[in-house]
Design a protein around this motif. Structure first.
Motif, PDB file in Angstrom:
ATOM      1  N   UNK A   1      27.634   7.339-114.207  1.00 56.90           N
ATOM      2  CA  UNK A   1      26.455   7.838-113.393  1.00 56.90           C
ATOM      3  C   UNK A   1      25.509   6.647-112.705  1.00 56.90           C
ATOM      4  N   UNK A   2      25.491   6.655-111.363  1.00 56.67           N
ATOM      5  CA  UNK A   2      24.644   5.480-110.761  1.00 56.67           C
ATOM      6  C   UNK A   2      23.913   6.378-109.755  1.00 56.67           C
ATOM      7  N   UNK A   3      22.532   6.692-110.076  1.00 55.22           N
ATOM      8  CA  UNK A   3      21.866   7.341-109.327  1.00 55.22           C
ATOM      9  C   UNK A   3      22.372   8.697-108.769  1.00 55.22           C
ATOM     10  N   UNK A   4      22.638   8.939-107.640  1.00 54.35           N
ATOM     11  CA  UNK A   4      23.054  10.170-106.919  1.00 54.35           C
ATOM     12  C   UNK A   4      24.469  10.256-106.965  1.00 54.35           C
ATOM     13  N   UNK A   5      25.206   9.423-107.534  1.00 54.30           N
ATOM     14  CA  UNK A   5      26.775   9.314-107.459  1.00 54.30           C
ATOM     15  C   UNK A   5      27.331   9.277-108.734  1.00 54.30           C
ATOM     16  N   UNK A   6      28.565   9.982-108.823  1.00 51.57           N
ATOM     17  CA  UNK A   6      29.361   9.889-110.038  1.00 51.57           C
ATOM     18  C   UNK A   6      30.581   9.160-109.679  1.00 51.57           C
ATOM     19  N   UNK A   7      30.555   7.823-110.435  1.00 51.48           N
ATOM     20  CA  UNK A   7      31.878   7.042-110.138  1.00 51.48           C
ATOM     21  C   UNK A   7      32.857   7.148-110.983  1.00 51.48           C
ATOM     22  N   UNK A   8      34.049   7.129-110.710  1.00 49.98           N
ATOM     23  CA  UNK A   8      35.282   7.218-111.563  1.00 49.98           C
ATOM     24  C   UNK A   8      35.918   5.992-111.660  1.00 49.98           C
ATOM     25  N   UNK A   9      35.803   5.115-112.543  1.00 46.00           N
ATOM     26  CA  UNK A   9      36.384   3.730-112.550  1.00 46.00           C
ATOM     27  C   UNK A   9      37.602   3.518-113.230  1.00 46.00           C
ATOM     28  N   UNK A  10      38.663   2.778-112.901  1.00 47.27           N
ATOM     29  CA  UNK A  10      39.836   2.544-113.660  1.00 47.27           C
ATOM     30  C   UNK A  10      40.068   0.954-113.523  1.00 47.27           C
ATOM     31  N   UNK A  11      39.846   0.376-114.674  1.00 46.68           N
ATOM     32  CA  UNK A  11      39.960  -1.191-114.757  1.00 46.68           C
ATOM     33  C   UNK A  11      38.854  -1.802-114.059  1.00 46.68           C
ATOM     34  N   UNK A  12      37.559  -1.344-114.193  1.00 44.90           N
ATOM     35  CA  UNK A  12      36.517  -1.645-113.855  1.00 44.90           C
ATOM     36  C   UNK A  12      36.441  -1.776-112.194  1.00 44.90           C
ATOM     37  N   UNK A  13      37.239  -0.962-111.647  1.00 47.47           N
ATOM     38  CA  UNK A  13      37.326  -0.763-110.302  1.00 47.47           C
ATOM     39  C   UNK A  13      36.974   0.642-110.013  1.00 47.47           C
ATOM     40  N   UNK A  14      35.984   0.962-109.082  1.00 49.73           N
ATOM     41  CA  UNK A  14      35.869   2.353-108.665  1.00 49.73           C
ATOM     42  C   UNK A  14      37.347   3.165-108.013  1.00 49.73           C
ATOM     43  N   UNK A  15      37.874   4.137-108.304  1.00 50.63           N
ATOM     44  CA  UNK A  15      38.832   4.816-107.972  1.00 50.63           C
ATOM     45  C   UNK A  15      38.327   5.884-107.010  1.00 50.63           C
TER      46      UNK A  15
ATOM     47  N   UNK B   1      18.504 -12.541 -92.736  1.00 53.34           N
ATOM     48  CA  UNK B   1      17.295 -11.588 -92.543  1.00 53.34           C
ATOM     49  C   UNK B   1      16.967 -11.093 -93.736  1.00 53.34           C
ATOM     50  N   UNK B   2      18.160 -10.699 -94.603  1.00 52.41           N
ATOM     51  CA  UNK B   2      17.879 -10.032 -95.807  1.00 52.41           C
ATOM     52  C   UNK B   2      17.966 -10.717 -96.958  1.00 52.41           C
ATOM     53  N   UNK B   3      17.107 -10.234 -97.951  1.00 56.76           N
ATOM     54  CA  UNK B   3      17.199 -10.911 -99.497  1.00 56.76           C
ATOM     55  C   UNK B   3      18.638 -10.509-100.257  1.00 56.76           C
ATOM     56  N   UNK B   4      19.177  -9.366 -99.872  1.00 51.84           N
ATOM     57  CA  UNK B   4      20.399  -9.180-100.388  1.00 51.84           C
ATOM     58  C   UNK B   4      21.494  -9.742 -99.642  1.00 51.84           C
ATOM     59  N   UNK B   5      22.893 -10.027-100.329  1.00 61.97           N
ATOM     60  CA  UNK B   5      23.888 -10.638 -99.451  1.00 61.97           C
ATOM     61  C   UNK B   5      24.844  -9.415 -99.815  1.00 61.97           C
ATOM     62  N   UNK B   6      25.700  -9.487 -98.788  1.00 60.15           N
ATOM     63  CA  UNK B   6      26.717  -8.460 -98.369  1.00 60.15           C
ATOM     64  C   UNK B   6      28.002  -9.007 -99.482  1.00 60.15           C
ATOM     65  N   UNK B   7      28.375  -8.245-100.321  1.00 65.97           N
ATOM     66  CA  UNK B   7      29.610  -8.567-101.328  1.00 65.97           C
ATOM     67  C   UNK B   7      30.972  -7.710-101.256  1.00 65.97           C
ATOM     68  N   UNK B   8      31.848  -8.466-101.271  1.00 60.27           N
ATOM     69  CA  UNK B   8      33.211  -7.687-101.009  1.00 60.27           C
ATOM     70  C   UNK B   8      33.534  -6.973-102.490  1.00 60.27           C
ATOM     71  N   UNK B   9      33.997  -5.773-102.067  1.00 56.94           N
ATOM     72  CA  UNK B   9      34.317  -4.995-103.328  1.00 56.94           C
ATOM     73  C   UNK B   9      35.500  -4.176-103.149  1.00 56.94           C
ATOM     74  N   UNK B  10      36.607  -4.357-104.076  1.00 53.52           N
ATOM     75  CA  UNK B  10      37.904  -3.819-103.936  1.00 53.52           C
ATOM     76  C   UNK B  10      37.861  -2.391-104.611  1.00 53.52           C
ATOM     77  N   UNK B  11      38.524  -1.459-104.202  1.00 53.49           N
ATOM     78  CA  UNK B  11      38.729  -0.249-104.628  1.00 53.49           C
ATOM     79  C   UNK B  11      40.063  -0.178-105.476  1.00 53.49           C
ATOM     80  N   UNK B  12      40.116   0.772-106.456  1.00 52.35           N
ATOM     81  CA  UNK B  12      41.235   0.746-107.386  1.00 52.35           C
ATOM     82  C   UNK B  12      42.141   1.749-106.681  1.00 52.35           C
ATOM     83  N   UNK B  13      43.669   1.445-106.673  1.00 47.05           N
ATOM     84  CA  UNK B  13      44.586   2.139-105.789  1.00 47.05           C
ATOM     85  C   UNK B  13      45.784   2.385-106.833  1.00 47.05           C
ATOM     86  N   UNK B  14      45.623   2.213-107.842  1.00 42.15           N
ATOM     87  CA  UNK B  14      46.545   2.692-108.931  1.00 42.15           C
ATOM     88  C   UNK B  14      46.895   4.010-109.045  1.00 42.15           C
TER      89      UNK B  14
END
Length: 708
Positions: free
Chosen positions: A114-128, A92-105
């Motif tokens: 800075x992505x829109x209204x969010x500040x994302x802190x990434x470690x090794x290209x994965x959001x912590x 039904x949607x044009x967007x597919x649901x993608x699995x994304x892993x979080x960094x747990x190091x």
């Protein structure tokens, strides 16, 4: 697969607390409705730009991003829900649901994005972790350091106060300070209220019930500023949930529902209530050009507006907040008004039945939506039978009791609740009470069984006391008369001497002997006589009505002058609440104002003393009261001595079982005896005549010995 997918118990994080709700996926939109606040988030399918499936603390969650820059995160899904949701998105949607892993190091060194209204802190290209910038209340900078402070949520058990980021030099473009660049990115999306620029419009000295006082309301493009003598409040439009406009007689309540609430110390105000008079008008000019007004509000507002004050305020708030205004529906009470007068937590107020809920104003304000109500109950009033209580129980187990509702309102309220298909606890019993007559009959039969029984017993006692219970009452309360009756029967059967009575040994002889111990209650009859004699001692009867009235104190003078003002500022306040409120206000009055009232009290006292002096000189308030009281005292003493003589003579006559001759009976006793005899029946009078003949036939020696 169906057209929709629905999931219950889905959680949305709001400033550190989890709010549960229901999420529904449809072909046109994604809708989330919060169970706590009832707020609805609608995401059009055409605006979706990103959908991610992530492992989070509450199982699994979905992160949705839109082309307008908004980000929505919903948690609480099960691992098995992934396949069905992914298939629905793909179909039904044009967007597919993608699995994304979080960094747990657990590393604290990474990259801030800075992505829109969010500040994302990434470690090794994965959001912590991610920080919603709308939760930031303040941003401070230091040397190579940026500190973020956050809005606090009272519902959160653990609150995040601040986060500090170390920004190494040289990470930004050449010629720009990296710390300042980081801070500017935060402030551009943060919910930091800065009263910069000019207000769109200003309303002066509006009366506010909660928080109490008069405030100047300055309306800015993104927030509302309440400026009072003691407190200031800044309310972002994003925290406004609902707007209500409620009429009551010649007044209007404008209610603003807030989440999170505004704070004053430890007090939280979830509702902002403004009180207007229907007769008050205003002419308002917006601090914007006509082109700006037309472009921004699209015809909802104009640069120049005039009309009733409550209409202008509600119209401006509706346009800026972008919320509908809720008004009472078709409900009309017994008196024709759209509200019901009642009490909640010992404070009187008004209950408004709405199309989708109930709202009570004003202390404390309560808003209950139908969807969060488990059941309602109509209960009997605890203080009087002319009122009833309306109880509302929510699905969370909280109960609200609105008491002292006039029973004339019952039929209208029951029909309203029944039409809204709310669960009524005592439906079977109450349906028999719809009519006023049926209500009074069945209500008394069911609830007043004890009262009815007591009424019947009272009627029986009244009938018995007037007809055939005279002898019983005489036995229990006037045993002296019983002895007289027994003596009369004894005299009519005897030959005329005490010796013959003793030798006769008849069964009637035992009756007066057994009834002799009943003479003890005679002592109880003396107590009420003494109480009656004390009544003239009260000063109320001696008070001189023509004397000048005593002057009032400073507080009473102030209260009489301020009573109407207190009533107008607190509509629906009771008499006891007026005195309580007046006491609090008197304590807060400054010394200067109190001295003014003290001077007025002293002036009133001087006038009283002058008037009293003139009154005494003119002959009023002299020895009249003393003379009247002195005249009454001999009568009291004479009355006491006569009573003592009567009681002593009665005891002697009963103890010796003999009677006085006529020459020893005083005029007072004879008059008393005649009056007592006049109250008896004709049979008693006949026996008295026989008594006198027997007494006259006895020798004088026996009569003298009996009297001595």
């Amino acid at each position: 697969m169906g057209d929709t997918l629905e999931f219950n118990d889905i959680y949305q994080e709001m400033k550190g607390s989890w709010n549960d709700g229901r999420l529904r996926f449809s072909k046109q939109s994604i809708v989330y409705k919060s169970t706590k606040t009832g707020k609805v988030d609608t995401i059009p399918v055409t605006d979706l730009s990103l959908a991610q499936w992530r492992r989070v603390c509450l199982g699994h969650g979905i992160k949705l991003s839109t082309s307008t820059g908004h980000v929505y995160k919903y948690d609480g899904f099960k691992d098995s829900d992934l396949d069905s949701i992914a298939a629905f998105f793909k179909a039904n949607y044009k967007v597919e649901l993608v699995e994304k892993d979080m960094c747990v190091k657990g590393w604290n060194w990474g990259t801030a994005k800075f992505a829109g209204p969010l500040l994302s802190f990434d470690v090794s290209e994965s959001p912590a972790f991610e920080i919603p910038l709308s939760n930031v209340s303040q941003c401070a900078t230091g040397k190579n350091e940026v500190t973020l402070e956050f809005h606090q949520n009272d519902d959160a058990e653990v609150a995040l106060m601040e986060v500090r980021f170390y920004v190494p030099p040289g990470t930004a473009d050449e010629g720009a300070d990296p710390v300042e660049a980081f801070a500017q990115n935060v402030l551009s999306k943060a919910d930091v209220i800065q009263a910069t620029g000019d207000a769109v419009c200003i309303f002066k000295e509006l009366q506010c019930l909660t928080p109490r006082g008069r405030y100047d309301i300055r309306i800015y493009p993104t927030f509302l500023h309440l400026h009072g003598k003691t407190f200031d409040y800044k309310i972002p439009f994003t925290t406004v949930l609902r707007l209500f406009l409620l009429p009551h007689k010649e007044q209007m309540f404008f209610v603003i529902s807030l989440d999170p609430p505004i704070k004053q110390g430890q007090t939280r105000y979830h509702f902002l209530i403004l009180l207007f008079s229907k007769d008050e008008d205003i002419s308002l000019t917006l601090n914007m050009s006509e082109d700006e007004v037309e472009k921004r509000f699209e015809g909802k507002l104009t640069k120049h507006m005039s009309g009733s004050l409550y209409e202008v305020v509600s119209r401006v708030m509706k346009a800026l907040v972008n919320r509908k205004i809720t008004v009472p529906g078709n409900f009309q009470g017994h008196s024709g008004s759209q509200c019901i007068t009642c009490s909640y937590k010992a404070s009187s107020g008004l209950l408004y039945p709405l199309e989708r809920g109930f709202i009570y104003v004003h202390k404390p304000p309560v808003h209950l939506r139908f969807e969060e109500i488990s059941c309602v109950n109509f209960a009997r009033g605890t203080t009087t039978t002319r009122s009833f209580d309306f109880e509302i129980e929510t699905k969370q187990g909280t109960q609200y009791t609105f008491s002292s509702i006039e029973r004339e309102e019952y039929g209208k309220l029951f029909d309203f609740v029944n039409a809204k298909k709310l669960n009524i606890k005592n439906r079977g019993f109450k349906e028999g009470m719809k009519g006023k007559d049926d209500m009074s009959d069945s209500d008394e039969d069911q609830h007043d069984a004890y009262l009815e029984r007591m009424k019947e017993e009272g009627k029986i006692r009244e009938e018995g006391g007037s007809d055939d219970s005279e002898g019983d009452s005489d036995e229990s309360f006037n045993p002296g008369e019983e002895d007289d009756d027994v003596a009369e029967e004894y005299d009519s059967n005897a030959s005329g001497s005490d010796s013959e009575d003793e030798s006769g040994g008849s069964e009637e002889e035992a009756k007066p002997k057994k009834s002799k111990p009943k003479k003890e209650p005679v002592k109880k009859t003396k107590a009420p006589r003494e109480k009656k004699e004390r009544k003239p001692r009260k000063e109320k009867k001696v008070k001189d009505a023509g004397a000048p009235k005593r002057p009032m104190s400073a507080y009473m003078l102030w209260l009489n002058a301020s009573r109407e003002r207190i009533k107008s500022e607190n509509p629906g306040i009771s008499v006891t609440e007026i005195s309580k409120k007046a006491g609090e206000m008197w304590k807060q009055i400054g010394k200067d104002k109190k001295e003014e009232w003290d001077k007025k009290a002293e002036e009133a006292k001087r006038q009283y003393e002058k008037a009293m002096k003139e009154y005494k000189e003119s002959g009023g308030g002299g020895s009249g009261g003393a003379s009247s009281s002195s005249k009454k005292e001999p009568k009291k003493k004479a009355g006491k001595s006569n009573d003592k003589k009567k009681s002593a003579e009665k005891e002697k006559s009963v103890g010796n079982e003999s009677f006085k001759s006529r020459e020893f009976i005083s005029s007072e006793d004879s008059s008393d005896n005649d009056s007592d005899r006049g109250k008896k029946s004709s049979k008693r009078k006949h026996s008295d005549d026989e008594e006198e003949e027997e007494i006259a036939s006895t020798p004088p020696s026996s009569a003298e010995s009996g009297s001595d």
